[in-house]
Design an enzyme around this catalytic site. Structure first.
Site, PDB file in Angstrom:
ATOM      1  N   LYS A  16     -70.348 -18.771 -53.087  1.00  0.00           N
ATOM      2  CA  LYS A  16     -70.587 -17.560 -52.289  1.00  0.00           C
ATOM      3  C   LYS A  16     -71.950 -16.921 -52.510  1.00  0.00           C
ATOM      4  CE  LYS A  16     -66.892 -15.549 -53.863  1.00  0.00           C
ATOM      5  NZ  LYS A  16     -65.692 -14.737 -54.129  1.00  0.00           N
ATOM      6  N   ASP A  52     -59.209 -14.151 -58.309  1.00  0.00           N
ATOM      7  CA  ASP A  52     -58.833 -13.088 -57.365  1.00  0.00           C
ATOM      8  C   ASP A  52     -57.629 -13.450 -56.486  1.00  0.00           C
ATOM      9  OD1 ASP A  52     -60.284 -14.932 -55.893  1.00  0.00           O
ATOM     10  OD2 ASP A  52     -61.674 -13.497 -55.030  1.00  0.00           O
TER      11      ASP A  52
END
Length: 436
Positions: A139, A175
């Site tokens: 990311k 997450d």
């Protein structure tokens, strides 16, 4: 001009995936998941299926105050989570949070400048050692000195360097896992967690007997699929278009996270920009002329995709966005831009749906259940903010999982609450072990 419109449709039709193609993606995903779980094929599998050592879910007697640090691809969120009972002895979880934008230099500088994100981390048993080795950044992160290192140690060092407070790092949590646990607090059937935001990933409760990387046959453990890397062994080649190849080649991690690059918010706007340039070059858009801004990488933000598809039909929103990009569009131009956005975001939803269908069908098969009743907890900006992503995604998942009864719930508090709940479970388990 209808001839032009037909040519536009022809170019955009490449993004449309037939049900048979989605079934093929699902089948290949299931195969890679299987390879990721097995000792002899784990190394070469593109879907790593990392054991999280989260076996149990919060059952309502955990207590304590926890600071949850949630580092995503765009924002860094700090949450204070209070877990305990209220006056009526009802178990409650209260949260307060603060959000910070992550500066570009922190993403690409050194490990000292940035704490690790919770997403691409593998964590060993949080109760005893609280270790997490960062396998690789994703990311847009590229900070040097972190990959291959124990990021819990790096975080502890950073806390020491500050010197103005004391804090014990109890657990390093992915997450997706935190999202699943956070949603489990709302719905006890939640056994899958998924993120569709800047990045894209999923976790689920797997039968222990099939997790070969960890000893033990009984019960279940949450497995972090790290499915964003699916495609590294060529499984997606026939589905990747010229725009996908450009996005990949110009990214910070060429050849990696290929599945994620078809789906997530980090790349969606850039894919649309490349499609628009193709249409301009074919003289099907903006009279064949692109502005300098539209020619600039990253100028078409993913939020524009959501805003354009939210346009009420008067084209005002589309016109305003294109004006900020230095283009003065006709009504036809506005309609074509909307079609381009819909094509890219629909493919993302369908591709993502095929991945989740693979996970859920696998769970049903492993549990030998005629009908699997399951809840999926979801977080992430694309899932929450895009006007049509949810509906398109849910529809495909249900089409590809005929023997499953699926409920989707949104994680309201984000993954921070889940991380705190896992920490509470870990502390309670550690206390049990110490007193025995």
């Amino acid at each position: 001009n209808w001839r032009d419109r037909a040519e536009v449709e022809q170019i955009l039709s490449e993004f449309r995936l037939k049900k048979e193609q989605l079934k093929e993606v699902m089948k290949r995903m299931m195969r890679e998941m299987d390879r990721g779980l097995r000792v002899e094929t784990h190394q070469e599998s593109s879907v790593k299926m990392l054991p999280t050592y989260v076996y149990s879910t919060p059952e309502g007697s955990e207590v304590g105050d926890f600071l949850a640090l949630d580092l995503g691809g765009t924002n860094f969120r700090v949450m204070l989570v209070k877990v305990g009972e209220d006056e009526e002895r009802v178990w409650k979880v209260e949260t307060k949070h603060q959000m910070y934008s992550i500066p570009e230099d922190a993403m690409t500088g050194t490990a000292e400048m940035v704490s690790p994100p919770l997403s691409p981390v593998t964590n060993s048993n949080p109760v005893f050692s609280s270790q997490g080795i960062l396998l690789n950044w994703t990311k847009g992160f590229k900070a040097s000195g972190a990959e291959g290192n124990n990021v819990v140690g790096l975080l502890r060092d950073a806390i020491k360097r500050r010197g103005d407070f004391e804090m014990d790092v109890v657990a390093m949590v992915n997450d997706t896992v935190a999202t699943m646990i956070s949603c489990y607090y709302e719905d006890r059937s939640c056994e899958v967690g998924m993120i569709v935001g800047t990045g894209c990933n999923a976790c689920y409760m797997e039968e222990m007997r099939t997790v070969e990387l960890v000893e033990g046959e009984e019960g279940r453990m949450c497995v972090n699929t790290e499915w964003g890397a699916f495609g590294a062994n060529g499984e997606l080649e026939e589905f990747r278009l010229e725009y996908d190849r450009v996005v990949d080649e110009t990214s910070l991690n060429p050849g990696q996270q290929l599945y994620e690059k078809l789906i997530s918010g980090k790349y969606m706007g850039e894919l649309v920009r490349l499609v628009l340039l193709k249409l301009v070059n074919e003289e099907l858009l903006f009279n064949g002329e692109a502005s300098d801004l539209l020619k600039t990488r990253g100028s078409f933000e993913t939020r524009y995709v959501s805003q354009i598809e939210s346009d009420s039909g008067d084209r005002k929103q589309i016109y305003n966005i294109l004006s900020t990009l230095g283009v003065l569009p006709s009504e036809m131009d506005c309609d074509i831009v909307r079609l381009a956005c819909e094509s890219v975001s629909t493919r993302a939803a369908h591709m993502c749906g095929a991945g989740l269908a693979a996970v859920i069908n696998r769970m049903r098969e492993r549990r030998s259940q005629e009908v699997l009743k399951i809840t999926v907890g979801v977080d992430g900006s694309v899932y929450k903010l895009h006007p049509c992503f949810q509906d398109r995604f849910h529809k495909v998942v249900r089409e590809l999982t005929p023997h499953c009864d699926i409920t989707f719930i949104q994680s309201e508090e984000g993954s921070g609450r889940g991380a705190a709940l896992i920490s509470a479970v870990a502390c309670k388990m550690a206390a049990c072990i110490l007193t025995q």
